[in-house]
Design a protein around this motif. Structure first.
Motif, PDB file in Angstrom:
ATOM      1  N   ILE A  84       3.325   6.074  -3.091  1.00 60.82           N
ATOM      2  CA  ILE A  84       4.347   6.901  -3.651  1.00 60.82           C
ATOM      3  C   ILE A  84       4.871   6.902  -5.118  1.00 60.82           C
ATOM      4  O   ILE A  84       5.684   7.611  -5.399  1.00 60.82           O
ATOM      5  CB  ILE A  84       5.632   6.806  -2.735  1.00 60.82           C
ATOM      6  CG1 ILE A  84       6.306   5.246  -2.936  1.00 60.82           C
ATOM      7  CG2 ILE A  84       5.265   7.155  -1.429  1.00 60.82           C
ATOM      8  CD1 ILE A  84       7.567   5.084  -2.033  1.00 60.82           C
ATOM      9  N   LEU A  85       4.399   5.876  -5.884  1.00 59.16           N
ATOM     10  CA  LEU A  85       4.544   5.717  -7.170  1.00 59.16           C
ATOM     11  C   LEU A  85       4.175   6.635  -7.948  1.00 59.16           C
ATOM     12  O   LEU A  85       3.132   7.183  -8.011  1.00 59.16           O
ATOM     13  CB  LEU A  85       4.185   4.231  -7.617  1.00 59.16           C
ATOM     14  CG  LEU A  85       4.930   2.914  -7.584  1.00 59.16           C
ATOM     15  CD1 LEU A  85       4.372   1.612  -8.053  1.00 59.16           C
ATOM     16  CD2 LEU A  85       6.401   3.146  -8.103  1.00 59.16           C
TER      17      LEU A  85
ATOM     18  N   LYS B 263       0.892  -1.161   0.024  1.00 55.02           N
ATOM     19  CA  LYS B 263      -0.018  -0.013  -0.199  1.00 55.02           C
ATOM     20  C   LYS B 263       0.854   1.389  -0.096  1.00 55.02           C
ATOM     21  O   LYS B 263       0.647   2.344  -0.904  1.00 55.02           O
ATOM     22  CB  LYS B 263      -0.805   0.054   1.188  1.00 55.02           C
ATOM     23  CG  LYS B 263      -2.089  -1.003   1.259  1.00 55.02           C
ATOM     24  CD  LYS B 263      -2.688  -1.022   2.541  1.00 55.02           C
ATOM     25  CE  LYS B 263      -4.010  -1.940   2.375  1.00 55.02           C
ATOM     26  NZ  LYS B 263      -4.892  -1.941   3.793  1.00 55.02           N
ATOM     27  N   TYR B 264       1.856   1.210   0.784  1.00 52.89           N
ATOM     28  CA  TYR B 264       2.750   2.371   0.825  1.00 52.89           C
ATOM     29  C   TYR B 264       3.513   2.635  -0.505  1.00 52.89           C
ATOM     30  O   TYR B 264       3.685   3.622  -1.030  1.00 52.89           O
ATOM     31  CB  TYR B 264       3.829   2.262   2.034  1.00 52.89           C
ATOM     32  CG  TYR B 264       4.607   3.589   2.207  1.00 52.89           C
ATOM     33  CD1 TYR B 264       4.287   4.554   2.947  1.00 52.89           C
ATOM     34  CD2 TYR B 264       5.795   3.647   1.520  1.00 52.89           C
ATOM     35  CE1 TYR B 264       4.764   5.759   3.188  1.00 52.89           C
ATOM     36  CE2 TYR B 264       6.661   4.714   1.368  1.00 52.89           C
ATOM     37  CZ  TYR B 264       6.044   5.871   2.393  1.00 52.89           C
ATOM     38  OH  TYR B 264       6.742   7.004   2.489  1.00 52.89           O
TER      39      TYR B 264
ATOM     40  N   GLN C  27      15.010   9.778   5.485  1.00 48.19           N
ATOM     41  CA  GLN C  27      13.872   9.288   4.457  1.00 48.19           C
ATOM     42  C   GLN C  27      13.200   8.043   4.436  1.00 48.19           C
ATOM     43  O   GLN C  27      12.142   7.879   3.930  1.00 48.19           O
ATOM     44  CB  GLN C  27      14.256   9.904   3.068  1.00 48.19           C
ATOM     45  CG  GLN C  27      15.152   9.277   2.374  1.00 48.19           C
ATOM     46  CD  GLN C  27      16.638   9.353   2.478  1.00 48.19           C
ATOM     47  OE1 GLN C  27      17.068   9.938   3.564  1.00 48.19           O
ATOM     48  NE2 GLN C  27      17.385   9.131   1.480  1.00 48.19           N
ATOM     49  N   THR C  28      13.939   7.535   5.560  1.00 46.36           N
ATOM     50  CA  THR C  28      13.344   6.003   5.650  1.00 46.36           C
ATOM     51  C   THR C  28      11.889   5.813   5.988  1.00 46.36           C
ATOM     52  O   THR C  28      11.858   6.574   7.141  1.00 46.36           O
ATOM     53  CB  THR C  28      14.212   5.037   6.359  1.00 46.36           C
ATOM     54  OG1 THR C  28      15.671   4.905   5.728  1.00 46.36           O
ATOM     55  CG2 THR C  28      13.810   3.560   6.347  1.00 46.36           C
ATOM     56  N   VAL C  29      11.228   5.002   5.558  1.00 45.26           N
ATOM     57  CA  VAL C  29       9.968   4.577   6.149  1.00 45.26           C
ATOM     58  C   VAL C  29      10.008   3.080   6.562  1.00 45.26           C
ATOM     59  O   VAL C  29      10.472   2.122   5.763  1.00 45.26           O
ATOM     60  CB  VAL C  29       8.768   4.832   5.222  1.00 45.26           C
ATOM     61  CG1 VAL C  29       7.376   4.092   5.882  1.00 45.26           C
ATOM     62  CG2 VAL C  29       8.644   6.054   4.815  1.00 45.26           C
ATOM     63  N   LEU C  30       9.711   2.798   7.963  1.00 45.37           N
ATOM     64  CA  LEU C  30      10.111   1.546   8.237  1.00 45.37           C
ATOM     65  C   LEU C  30       8.409   0.699   8.328  1.00 45.37           C
ATOM     66  O   LEU C  30       7.592   1.516   9.147  1.00 45.37           O
ATOM     67  CB  LEU C  30      10.721   1.519   9.715  1.00 45.37           C
ATOM     68  CG  LEU C  30      10.567  -0.015  10.381  1.00 45.37           C
ATOM     69  CD1 LEU C  30      11.168  -1.179   9.751  1.00 45.37           C
ATOM     70  CD2 LEU C  30      10.961   0.131  11.881  1.00 45.37           C
ATOM     71  N   VAL C  31       8.364  -0.381   7.931  1.00 42.67           N
ATOM     72  CA  VAL C  31       7.162  -1.149   8.106  1.00 42.67           C
ATOM     73  C   VAL C  31       7.357  -2.336   9.034  1.00 42.67           C
ATOM     74  O   VAL C  31       8.204  -3.026   8.349  1.00 42.67           O
ATOM     75  CB  VAL C  31       6.548  -1.885   6.887  1.00 42.67           C
ATOM     76  CG1 VAL C  31       5.268  -2.308   7.006  1.00 42.67           C
ATOM     77  CG2 VAL C  31       5.951  -0.369   5.766  1.00 42.67           C
ATOM     78  N   THR C  32       6.795  -2.407  10.042  1.00 42.47           N
ATOM     79  CA  THR C  32       7.098  -3.464  11.009  1.00 42.47           C
ATOM     80  C   THR C  32       6.001  -3.943  11.816  1.00 42.47           C
ATOM     81  O   THR C  32       5.007  -3.589  11.470  1.00 42.47           O
ATOM     82  CB  THR C  32       8.501  -3.141  12.043  1.00 42.47           C
ATOM     83  OG1 THR C  32       8.898  -3.886  12.949  1.00 42.47           O
ATOM     84  CG2 THR C  32       7.779  -1.709  13.073  1.00 42.47           C
ATOM     85  N   ASP C  33       6.379  -4.883  12.791  1.00 46.85           N
ATOM     86  CA  ASP C  33       4.915  -5.441  13.546  1.00 46.85           C
ATOM     87  C   ASP C  33       5.145  -5.048  15.010  1.00 46.85           C
ATOM     88  O   ASP C  33       6.166  -4.725  15.572  1.00 46.85           O
ATOM     89  CB  ASP C  33       4.839  -6.812  13.307  1.00 46.85           C
ATOM     90  CG  ASP C  33       6.224  -7.750  13.766  1.00 46.85           C
ATOM     91  OD1 ASP C  33       6.834  -7.339  14.603  1.00 46.85           O
ATOM     92  OD2 ASP C  33       6.254  -8.865  13.411  1.00 46.85           O
TER      93      ASP C  33
ATOM     94  N   LEU D 178      12.035   2.253   1.660  1.00 42.54           N
ATOM     95  CA  LEU D 178      11.123   1.629   2.380  1.00 42.54           C
ATOM     96  C   LEU D 178      11.808   0.351   2.851  1.00 42.54           C
ATOM     97  O   LEU D 178      12.202  -0.616   2.100  1.00 42.54           O
ATOM     98  CB  LEU D 178       9.885   1.167   1.387  1.00 42.54           C
ATOM     99  CG  LEU D 178       8.857   0.331   1.951  1.00 42.54           C
ATOM    100  CD1 LEU D 178       8.286   1.046   3.272  1.00 42.54           C
ATOM    101  CD2 LEU D 178       7.805   0.127   0.843  1.00 42.54           C
ATOM    102  N   ALA D 179      11.801   0.312   4.233  1.00 35.74           N
ATOM    103  CA  ALA D 179      12.464  -0.938   4.997  1.00 35.74           C
ATOM    104  C   ALA D 179      11.205  -1.897   5.504  1.00 35.74           C
ATOM    105  O   ALA D 179      10.574  -1.136   6.010  1.00 35.74           O
ATOM    106  CB  ALA D 179      13.316  -0.339   6.175  1.00 35.74           C
ATOM    107  N   VAL D 180      11.349  -3.109   5.370  1.00 39.83           N
ATOM    108  CA  VAL D 180      10.365  -3.947   5.730  1.00 39.83           C
ATOM    109  C   VAL D 180      10.853  -5.315   6.680  1.00 39.83           C
ATOM    110  O   VAL D 180      11.731  -5.982   6.036  1.00 39.83           O
ATOM    111  CB  VAL D 180       9.303  -4.430   4.521  1.00 39.83           C
ATOM    112  CG1 VAL D 180       8.083  -5.187   5.165  1.00 39.83           C
ATOM    113  CG2 VAL D 180       9.020  -3.474   3.643  1.00 39.83           C
ATOM    114  N   ALA D 181      10.552  -5.122   7.947  1.00 44.13           N
ATOM    115  CA  ALA D 181      11.389  -6.200   8.652  1.00 44.13           C
ATOM    116  C   ALA D 181      10.556  -6.364   9.967  1.00 44.13           C
ATOM    117  O   ALA D 181       9.935  -5.343  10.451  1.00 44.13           O
ATOM    118  CB  ALA D 181      12.485  -6.141   9.140  1.00 44.13           C
ATOM    119  N   GLY D 182      10.301  -7.467  10.639  1.00 42.24           N
ATOM    120  CA  GLY D 182       9.546  -7.692  11.953  1.00 42.24           C
ATOM    121  C   GLY D 182       9.874  -8.692  12.541  1.00 42.24           C
ATOM    122  O   GLY D 182      10.801  -9.570  12.218  1.00 42.24           O
ATOM    123  N   GLY D 183       9.383  -9.028  13.718  1.00 43.54           N
ATOM    124  CA  GLY D 183       9.695 -10.072  14.487  1.00 43.54           C
ATOM    125  C   GLY D 183      10.277  -9.595  15.896  1.00 43.54           C
ATOM    126  O   GLY D 183      11.359  -8.763  15.702  1.00 43.54           O
TER     127      GLY D 183
END
Length: 345
Positions: free
Chosen positions: A138-139, A133-134, A324-330, A302-307
């Motif tokens: 931005i595209l 979605k993110y 400028q980083t956006v982090l998607v995490t849990d 766009l950084a994506v990591a969880g746990g």
């Protein structure tokens, strides 16, 4: 809106818990498509009786259908998930946690999804869904998007919408291959994104680690110089962040080198760089791909990591991550990071 929600919670405090529970049930049904009652209950930690009761309520409201194939969300249920997303974000405390982490990590934004990928596979799908979605938000046309490897980044391609609206999108592999599973390598992932989003792609078929002689020689090759030029013009990078030892073993690094990484204090890894607790790059894999210094001028990261297990690695990497980083995490990683932050302050 927030003051109204606060007032409602004071009057009916149990409403928040019930809303979040039903929202999680709907969300899980949407992700899994045709999930059975028993499996649903096990995934969400609900008793069989409670699961049956909640499913009946959701069906009576027209939010789900139940058949022999399991439960499936309706269009009305899908819309409700969209409508309630921000409310649930506030009531669950995730919004406040997102703001706290973004401030501490000194980055643009943190987006937190429910769950913990260490114990719940649905959390991985939610990570990928939110990252997709993110990315779509931005595209624009004529963008160059670089992707790294990994199962989480590969999963994002499953959640982007198939479309022909974009013009001249180019997806490129941010680096050579890591590990034996080709499906999770950057080249394959770049082609998946391109296939879904009406784009083209460029691959980088190159060993993840090169000898000094091979590295020097390969840098002179025209196709490598062309890739390096694309990296300089990249607009968006989608990447993961790994635990240092786990990533080293995935690269089939010998035990002597792994011990050396430990001695150097390596905690996290990204883009072939190993970082210590202070965010200093203490080791680097000699490879062709996006270099750390190039990240500074890329518009969207766009950084994506969880746990929860990755909390220390995430804190390590973000000691030096571009703002400028956006982090998607849990929630698992986010809560553990805040716990570590509070203990060290």
């Amino acid at each position: 809106m927030e003051s109204l929600l606060t007032a409602q919670l004071k009057l009916i405090p149990e409403m928040s818990e019930l809303l979040q529970k039903r929202y999680r049930i709907l969300q899980t049904i949407q992700l899994t498509k045709g999930i059975g009652r028993r499996v649903l209950g096990e995934q969400l930690g609900l008793s069989e009786r409670d699961t049956r009761k909640e499913l009946d309520t959701l069906r009576n409201q027209g939010l789900i259908d139940i058949s022999r194939d399991g439960a499936a969300i309706t269009s009305k249920g899908t819309q409700l998930l969209i409508d309630l997303k921000e409310v649930v974000r506030v009531w669950s405390g995730r919004l406040q946690l997102e703001q706290q982490l973004a401030k501490h990590l000194h980055i643009k934004e943190v987006i937190i999804v429910p769950g913990n990928v260490d114990t719940n596979t649905n959390a991985t799908m939610l990570l990928s869904q939110e990252a997709a979605k993110y990315l779509e938000s931005i595209l624009t046309d004529e963008k160059i998007v670089a992707v790294t490897g990994g199962s989480t980044i590969a999963s994002i391609a499953n959640f982007v919408h198939e479309t022909t609206k974009w013009k001249q999108l180019l997806f490129i592999a941010a680096r050579g291959g890591v590990g034996k599973d080709v499906s999770f390598q950057a080249n394959t992932i770049a082609s998946l994104f391109a296939g879904k989003m009406n784009g083209s792609y460029r691959t980088l078929y190159m060993p993840d680690s090169l000898s000094e002689e091979a590295y020097t020689t390969m840098k002179k090759e025209p196709f490598i110089q062309e890739m390096m030029d694309l990296y300089e013009r990249t607009n968006i990078v989608i990447h993961g962040i790994g635990d240092a030892e786990e990533m080293a073993r995935r690269r089939n690094t010998n035990e002597h080198e792994i011990e050396r990484l430990k001695e150097e204090g390596s905690i996290s890894e990204a883009f072939g760089y190993y970082f210590n607790e202070q965010g200093e790059a203490v080791h680097r894999i000699r490879t062709i791909g996006i270099q750390l210094k190039q990240l500074q001028h890329i518009e969207h990261l766009l950084a994506v990591a969880g746990g929860a297990k990755k909390a220390k690695a995430l804190l390590s990497y973000f000691k030096q991550a571009p703002q400028q980083t956006v982090l998607v995490t849990d929630e698992g990683a986010a809560n553990e990071m805040m716990k570590i932050i509070e203990q060290t302050n």
